[in-house]
Structures are given as structure tokens and as C-alpha cells.
Design a protein around this motif. Structure first.
Motif, PDB file in Angstrom:
ATOM      1  N   UNK A   1       0.759  -1.289   0.044  1.00 31.43           N
ATOM      2  CA  UNK A   1      -0.120   0.039  -0.109  1.00 31.43           C
ATOM      3  C   UNK A   1       0.890   1.282  -0.032  1.00 31.43           C
ATOM      4  N   UNK A   2       0.785   2.100  -1.224  1.00 32.72           N
ATOM      5  CA  UNK A   2       1.642   3.240  -1.313  1.00 32.72           C
ATOM      6  C   UNK A   2       0.979   4.523  -0.689  1.00 32.72           C
ATOM      7  N   UNK A   3      -0.334   4.695  -0.942  1.00 35.41           N
ATOM      8  CA  UNK A   3      -0.956   5.890  -0.295  1.00 35.41           C
ATOM      9  C   UNK A   3      -2.536   5.565  -0.327  1.00 35.41           C
ATOM     10  N   UNK A   4      -3.176   6.335   0.628  1.00 33.35           N
ATOM     11  CA  UNK A   4      -4.527   6.445   0.395  1.00 33.35           C
ATOM     12  C   UNK A   4      -5.009   7.683   0.215  1.00 33.35           C
ATOM     13  N   UNK A   5      -6.088   7.826  -0.689  1.00 35.57           N
ATOM     14  CA  UNK A   5      -6.623   9.287  -0.777  1.00 35.57           C
ATOM     15  C   UNK A   5      -8.032   9.367  -0.531  1.00 35.57           C
ATOM     16  N   UNK A   6      -8.396  10.241   0.669  1.00 39.11           N
ATOM     17  CA  UNK A   6      -9.557  10.227   1.009  1.00 39.11           C
ATOM     18  C   UNK A   6     -10.367  11.554   0.518  1.00 39.11           C
ATOM     19  N   UNK A   7     -11.609  11.261  -0.170  1.00 40.31           N
ATOM     20  CA  UNK A   7     -12.178  12.165  -0.961  1.00 40.31           C
ATOM     21  C   UNK A   7     -12.449  13.519  -0.394  1.00 40.31           C
ATOM     22  N   UNK A   8     -11.712  14.465  -1.019  1.00 36.43           N
ATOM     23  CA  UNK A   8     -11.416  15.958  -0.396  1.00 36.43           C
ATOM     24  C   UNK A   8     -12.962  16.730  -0.568  1.00 36.43           C
ATOM     25  N   UNK A   9     -13.502  16.711  -1.545  1.00 37.32           N
ATOM     26  CA  UNK A   9     -14.920  17.412  -1.729  1.00 37.32           C
ATOM     27  C   UNK A   9     -15.941  16.618  -1.653  1.00 37.32           C
ATOM     28  N   UNK A  10     -16.712  16.700  -0.728  1.00 35.98           N
ATOM     29  CA  UNK A  10     -17.938  15.850  -0.584  1.00 35.98           C
ATOM     30  C   UNK A  10     -19.033  16.172  -1.772  1.00 35.98           C
ATOM     31  N   UNK A  11     -19.868  15.189  -2.252  1.00 33.63           N
ATOM     32  CA  UNK A  11     -20.695  15.167  -3.179  1.00 33.63           C
ATOM     33  C   UNK A  11     -22.144  15.611  -2.381  1.00 33.63           C
ATOM     34  N   UNK A  12     -22.379  17.027  -2.443  1.00 32.14           N
ATOM     35  CA  UNK A  12     -23.651  17.593  -1.886  1.00 32.14           C
ATOM     36  C   UNK A  12     -24.286  18.393  -2.715  1.00 32.14           C
ATOM     37  N   UNK A  13     -25.242  17.843  -3.518  1.00 34.89           N
ATOM     38  CA  UNK A  13     -25.920  18.622  -4.506  1.00 34.89           C
ATOM     39  C   UNK A  13     -27.600  18.464  -4.318  1.00 34.89           C
ATOM     40  N   UNK A  14     -28.190  19.699  -4.860  1.00 31.72           N
ATOM     41  CA  UNK A  14     -29.766  19.333  -5.069  1.00 31.72           C
ATOM     42  C   UNK A  14     -30.057  20.075  -6.327  1.00 31.72           C
ATOM     43  N   UNK A  15     -30.450  19.259  -7.235  1.00 28.27           N
ATOM     44  CA  UNK A  15     -31.005  19.660  -8.482  1.00 28.27           C
ATOM     45  C   UNK A  15     -32.542  19.405  -8.533  1.00 28.27           C
ATOM     46  N   UNK A  16     -33.491  20.237  -8.209  1.00 22.38           N
ATOM     47  CA  UNK A  16     -34.834  19.952  -8.210  1.00 22.38           C
ATOM     48  C   UNK A  16     -35.241  19.227  -9.072  1.00 22.38           C
ATOM     49  N   UNK A  17     -36.104  18.090  -8.779  1.00 19.54           N
ATOM     50  CA  UNK A  17     -36.679  17.169 -10.025  1.00 19.54           C
ATOM     51  C   UNK A  17     -35.859  16.362 -10.736  1.00 19.54           C
TER      52      UNK A  17
END
Length: 329
Positions: free
Chosen positions: A159-175
Motif C-alpha cells: 500500500x503506497x498511499x490513501x486518498x480520502x475524497x476531499x470534496x464531498x458530493x452534496x448537491x440538490x438539482x430539483x426534480x
């Protein structure tokens, strides 16, 4: 009366420099542009690793609610990729579980505590296949927190590295679509650059691709490839997935790889698919549809220096007007 010749101090050195300038105008031009840019406050970029040619396989996997089945699917894909001559293999985001906030806590594994069956399989598969493995992402449990985590292994299964997702997917596109990863997941601490046998890689996960500053940091640190396991949906995927991959590639004159799960009609979350490899001139080197598939592409890292010499964007930026500040360096 004849004019007396005027002797200039250092005239011989000047003549030699002039001769070099005439014989190698492009090299001198690059030097001048570099000096001007530095005088304007331009950053000193990390040198690129030596160029090489790398065959990459991007594995678009069918993901189900059966974790053991997902592990076996991933293992077979890695073996198949190696059989096609790939030295770099990429898996998709959340390949060992359904993409849902209900699934993340249930399927999460303790990577640092050594209690991860997925990591054990990935390590063994990378070693058996002799490949560098960017293993998509899985839900990781660390203490009281959950992360969306990508592990990178070398050809010995380390195991060389771990990347933890930096920007979380929080979206709201109505409908259309509403999703908030922050209901269950925590954001990672920052960029992940890893030197491997397949080159220097910059890792992002899905929503990370929407933030150009992260890609710019990776390019500044001498990455040759940006890799984004992702699971864009049926709303944003058709319009933004390929566009963003091309944008990150052409902005930074770098290779970009995206890897999605295959579309599963039985899943509550429909992935767009269309895993893609993009070259540093924004050319599509390989892509797929939405079905399970493995695509293979050849990347020649010598193209990075060539593209940057032909179009020297780094030297032409107005560093007297703006700058990118790397707070994690």
C-alpha cells in the motif's frame, strides 16, 4: 581618416551567446520566458519524473449488493487487465458496495486497523498481476468517521498511499437528483501525490474533478497523470463527465483518467459509466459505454514536455495578477 575600432569588454562572450541564440532560438526563447515569469513571481514547478510509456487498463465494473461477488469481480478484472499487458490498472468509485448513504456505514472497513477484506484482496491481486493498482474507492471507517477512500498499491502489493475524497458530493438539482455525502462521510485532509512504477500520480475521487485548483496543485507537483475514480449520475454525467476530464487535461497539459462503475438498472443510484482516458491535448485515447467493460490505452509521458513546449502556458500565466497558493506543501 580611418575610424578606430572600438573594443567592447566581453565581446567574445556576447558573440558566443549570440551564436547560441541564433542556432537554438526555441531553447533560448524558453529560457527567456522562464526568467521573465520568475521575475513576475511565478512558482518553481516540481520537475517531471523521467518520461516513459505506460499501458493503462480502466475497469468499469458491475457493482451489486453482494460484497463478496464485487470482490471477485474486481479480482477478475485486475487479472484480465494484466493479461492485456497493462502495467497500471484503475478501478471505479465505490466498487465493493452500492453507492448510497445507507450502504456506506454497513460496508465500511477499517483500513488502518488491518481489518479490511477488500484491501487484502487488492494487495494480493496487484502482487499476483504485477501491476500498479489505483483501486477505485471503498467506504473506510476510521474511529468515529467514515471516508470515501482510494488505495494505491505497487506491483508487490504494498500500500503506497490513501486518498480520502476531499470534496464531498452534496448537491440538490430539483426534480433531478439530490444527494448529500456529508450525511455519512467526512472530507479528506488534502491532495494525494504518489510516485509509482507507472509514474507520478495525482489522485482525486469523483466530485474532486470539479475543482480545478486541486488539479493545478497536482500539475505543479510534477504529476504525469490525474486519476479520478467516480460515479457521475444520469443528470450530470451526460453533460459534465467527459467535459471535466478534458478540461483538467487541457488546462494542465496532463493525462487524465476517469473510471466509473457500470450502470446497474437494479440500483437506486444510476451511474453514467463512460470511463475514459484523455491525453494532454484533450484527445480521447479510450472510452467505453455504460456496460461492464475494460478499456486499454497507451500513455507516452514524453508528450507532456512536448505539449508544454509547443504551448508554454505555465510561463505565459500572469503571475503578477494571480497565483495558486498550495497550503499543504
Amino acid at each position: 581618416m580611418a575610424a578606430t575600432p572600438i573594443k567592447l569588454a566581453g565581446a567574445g562572450a556576447f558573440a558566443a551567446a549570440l551564436a547560441v541564440a541564433v542556432s537554438r532560438p526555441r531553447a533560448v526563447g524558453r529560457l527567456v520566458r522562464t526568467l521573465v515569469a520568475r521575475a513576475a513571481g511565478a512558482p518553481v514547478y516540481a520537475p517531471l519524473p523521467p518520461p516513459q510509456k505506460v499501458k493503462v487498463a480502466v475497469c468499469q465494473l458491475h457493482v451489486t449488493a453482494d460484497k463478496e461477488e464485487n470482490l471477485q469481480t474486481a479480482r477478475r478484472a485486475i487479472e484480465n487487465a494484466a493479461a492485456q499487458g497493462a502495467k497500471l490498472v484503475v478501478l471505479p468509485e465505490m466498487w465493493n458496495c452500492p453507492y448510497s448513504n445507507d450502504s456506506f456505514p454497513t460496508y465500511a472497513e477499517d483500513i488502518e486497523g488491518g481489518a479490511s477484506g477488500s484491501v487484502a484482496m487488492l494487495s494480493a491481486a496487484a502482487a499476483a498481476a504485477g501491476v500498479t493498482l489505483v483501486a477505485g474507492s471503498i467506504p473506510e471507517r476510521c474511529g468515529e468517521r467514515l471516508y470515501n477512500t482510494c488505495c494505491v498499491f505497487n506491483s508487490r502489493g504494498e500500500l503506497l498511499a490513501k486518498h480520502r475524497k476531499v470534496h464531498l458530493f452534496d448537491i440538490d438539482i430539483p426534480g433531478k437528483i439530490t444527494f448529500k455525502e456529508s450525511l455519512t462521510l467526512s472530507p479528506g485532509p488534502g491532495p494525494t501525490v504518489v510516485d509509482t512504477e507507472a509514474g507520478r500520480l495525482g489522485i482525486g475521487i469523483c466530485y474532486d474533478i470539479r475543482f480545478p485548483e486541486l488539479a493545478q496543485l497536482y500539475a505543479a507537483r510534477g504529476c504525469q497523470v490525474l486519476i479520478y475514480p467516480g460515479a457521475f449520475n444520469m443528470t450530470t454525467g451526460p453533460v459534465h463527465w467527459e467535459l471535466l476530464a478534458k478540461a483538467r487535461a487541457v488546462d494542465n497539459q496532463i493525462f487524465v483518467i476517469t473510471c466509473s462503475p457500470a450502470r446497474n438498472p437494479a440500483s437506486s443510484y444510476q451511474a453514467w459509466g463512460h470511463s475514459t482516458v484523455v491525453g494532454p491535448f484533450a484527445e480521447i485515447l479510450a472510452t467505453t459505454g455504460h456496460e461492464p467493460d475494460t478499456i486499454v490505452a497507451d500513455m507516452d509521458y514524453a508528450q507532456l514536455a512536448e505539449r508544454r513546449a509547443n504551448m508554454p502556458l505555465r510561463q505565459q500565466k500572469r503571475h503578477d495578477l494571480y497565483e495558486l497558493l498550495d497550503k499543504t506543501a
